[in-house]
Design an enzyme around this catalytic site. Sequence first.
Site, PDB file in Angstrom:
ATOM      1  N   ARG A 171       1.351   6.177  -6.404  1.00 10.53           N
ATOM      2  CA  ARG A 171       0.541   6.701  -7.503  1.00 10.53           C
ATOM      3  C   ARG A 171      -0.261   7.947  -7.141  1.00 10.53           C
ATOM      4  O   ARG A 171      -0.276   8.930  -7.884  1.00 10.53           O
ATOM      5  CB  ARG A 171      -0.478   5.647  -7.979  1.00 10.53           C
ATOM      6  CG  ARG A 171       0.029   4.657  -8.947  1.00 10.53           C
ATOM      7  CD  ARG A 171      -0.663   3.340  -8.702  1.00 10.53           C
ATOM      8  NE  ARG A 171      -0.256   2.863  -7.392  1.00 10.53           N
ATOM      9  CZ  ARG A 171       0.857   2.174  -7.188  1.00 10.53           C
ATOM     10  NH1 ARG A 171       1.601   1.833  -8.190  1.00 10.53           N
ATOM     11  NH2 ARG A 171       1.240   1.812  -5.969  1.00 10.53           N
ATOM     12  N   THR A 172      -0.967   7.887  -6.027  1.00  6.21           N
ATOM     13  CA  THR A 172      -1.905   8.972  -5.729  1.00  6.21           C
ATOM     14  C   THR A 172      -1.151  10.285  -5.538  1.00  6.21           C
ATOM     15  O   THR A 172      -1.492  11.305  -6.138  1.00  6.21           O
ATOM     16  CB  THR A 172      -2.738   8.627  -4.481  1.00  6.21           C
ATOM     17  OG1 THR A 172      -3.289   7.329  -4.653  1.00  6.21           O
ATOM     18  CG2 THR A 172      -3.850   9.630  -4.262  1.00  6.21           C
ATOM     19  N   LYS A 231       5.021  15.841  16.953  1.00  6.03           N
ATOM     20  CA  LYS A 231       5.190  16.594  18.208  1.00  6.03           C
ATOM     21  C   LYS A 231       3.870  16.744  18.939  1.00  6.03           C
ATOM     22  O   LYS A 231       3.813  17.351  20.002  1.00  6.03           O
ATOM     23  CB  LYS A 231       5.742  17.993  17.904  1.00  6.03           C
ATOM     24  CG  LYS A 231       7.062  18.007  17.178  1.00  6.03           C
ATOM     25  CD  LYS A 231       7.447  19.463  16.894  1.00  6.03           C
ATOM     26  CE  LYS A 231       8.473  19.558  15.793  1.00  6.03           C
ATOM     27  NZ  LYS A 231       8.572  20.926  15.264  1.00  6.03           N
ATOM     28  N   ARG A 290      -4.066  12.232   2.558  1.00 13.02           N
ATOM     29  CA  ARG A 290      -4.284  10.807   2.876  1.00 13.02           C
ATOM     30  C   ARG A 290      -4.024  10.636   4.363  1.00 13.02           C
ATOM     31  O   ARG A 290      -3.035  11.153   4.890  1.00 13.02           O
ATOM     32  CB  ARG A 290      -3.342   9.918   2.070  1.00 13.02           C
ATOM     33  CG  ARG A 290      -3.395   8.455   2.513  1.00 13.02           C
ATOM     34  CD  ARG A 290      -2.659   7.532   1.582  1.00 13.02           C
ATOM     35  NE  ARG A 290      -3.384   7.392   0.326  1.00 13.02           N
ATOM     36  CZ  ARG A 290      -3.009   6.564  -0.653  1.00 13.02           C
ATOM     37  NH1 ARG A 290      -1.928   5.810  -0.495  1.00 13.02           N
ATOM     38  NH2 ARG A 290      -3.713   6.476  -1.763  1.00 13.02           N
ATOM     39  N   HIS A 336     -11.863   6.318  -1.218  1.00 14.80           N
ATOM     40  CA  HIS A 336     -10.739   6.778  -2.044  1.00 14.80           C
ATOM     41  C   HIS A 336     -11.350   7.332  -3.339  1.00 14.80           C
ATOM     42  O   HIS A 336     -11.241   6.734  -4.405  1.00 14.80           O
ATOM     43  CB  HIS A 336      -9.804   5.610  -2.321  1.00 14.80           C
ATOM     44  CG  HIS A 336      -8.446   5.976  -2.837  1.00 14.80           C
ATOM     45  ND1 HIS A 336      -8.115   7.238  -3.285  1.00 14.80           N
ATOM     46  CD2 HIS A 336      -7.321   5.226  -2.978  1.00 14.80           C
ATOM     47  CE1 HIS A 336      -6.844   7.246  -3.679  1.00 14.80           C
ATOM     48  NE2 HIS A 336      -6.339   6.028  -3.504  1.00 14.80           N
TER      49      HIS A 336
HETATM   50  N1   CP Z   1      -3.970   3.237  -5.770  1.00 14.66           N
HETATM   51  C1   CP Z   1      -3.305   3.884  -4.793  1.00 14.66           C
HETATM   52  O1   CP Z   1      -3.892   4.539  -3.934  1.00 14.66           O
HETATM   53  O2   CP Z   1      -1.949   3.749  -4.885  1.00 14.66           O
HETATM   54  P1   CP Z   1      -0.919   4.439  -3.897  1.00 14.66           P
HETATM   55  O3   CP Z   1      -1.136   3.843  -2.526  1.00 14.66           O
HETATM   56  O4   CP Z   1       0.452   4.122  -4.464  1.00 14.66           O
HETATM   57  O5   CP Z   1      -1.198   5.908  -3.891  1.00 14.66           O
END
Ligand code: CP
Length: 302
Positions: free
Chosen positions: A50-51, A79, A100, A128
């Site tokens: 999603r993110t 590397k 991320r 998050h």
């Molecule tokens: N909610 C969320 O962070 O989903 P993903 O891990 O799929 O990005």
Amino acid sequence: MHKSLVSITDYSKQEILSILESARDFEANPNRKTLDGKVIATLFFEPSTRTRLSFETAVVRLGGSIIGFSDAATSSSVKGETLNDTIHMVSCYADAIVMRHPLEGAARYAAEVSPVPIVNAGDGANQHPSQTLLDLYSILKTQGTLENLTICMVGDLKYGRTVHSLIQAMSHFNPTFKFIAPDELRLPEEYRVFCRQKGIPFTESRELNDNFNDADILYMTRVQKERFLDQIEYERVKNVYTLCNDMLAASKSNLKILHPLPRVNEISMDVDKNEKAYYFQQAQNGLYVRQAIVSKVLGLIE
Ligand code: CP
């Protein structure tokens, strides 16, 4: 000076409300050309559906372009390239970086060394913030307000970064929290201290049962398998709660069930057809909220 989004505490209450207002505008008209000529990098050192895809869709629908990787194994980090060097390199190509990373604090470090804005798309068990803004948008859309709500958070409150960010964000809006977790996944002390310091009432329980019957929002979370050092402990708690449709009979009529997703076993599929289930619409809301976030870090909106 650019403004990164590393922690939800980087935004004031007014900035949060402005993002939600902008998200409403983007939802009304998600296809514009405001990012024409802009390049956004998505660097995902951890898996995501999603993110990453909603950030990328957000940029593409605004006329911008995307570069990046969805698997760190295809980047030069394998590397031995440092995060410092990766960020410096990518900032030569992109106007902003969505990242991320499994390490808590990685996004803050990246923001400190980066000449372009960093958006934290999740750093370990820490924060998050873009998820939190879409959670707030979903709460506002379904409840008509963010003020004076009772929010029941269930599951992995220890490692669940979305829980940590949401507690901090809701502190602006006079919430009452109900925390439901097994001892192994109890909310960390720092967030309980945070609630006490802010005067936010909360209860803690190990049992789900009908403990959410007075709640406006039921925020279910996945047990975060990837954060456990001891897989035997994960096996012991992985199915600790499963929400089923028949458990919702006495819940409030305005209750909405949120979940950052992905789910594993914590919400039975028989809940999906219940009008109180909102987690798929919640994920869709992420598109509009992330259009607002990208626009803000690039200085295109206040
Ligand atoms: N909610 C969320 O962070 O989903 P993903 O891990 O799929 O990005």
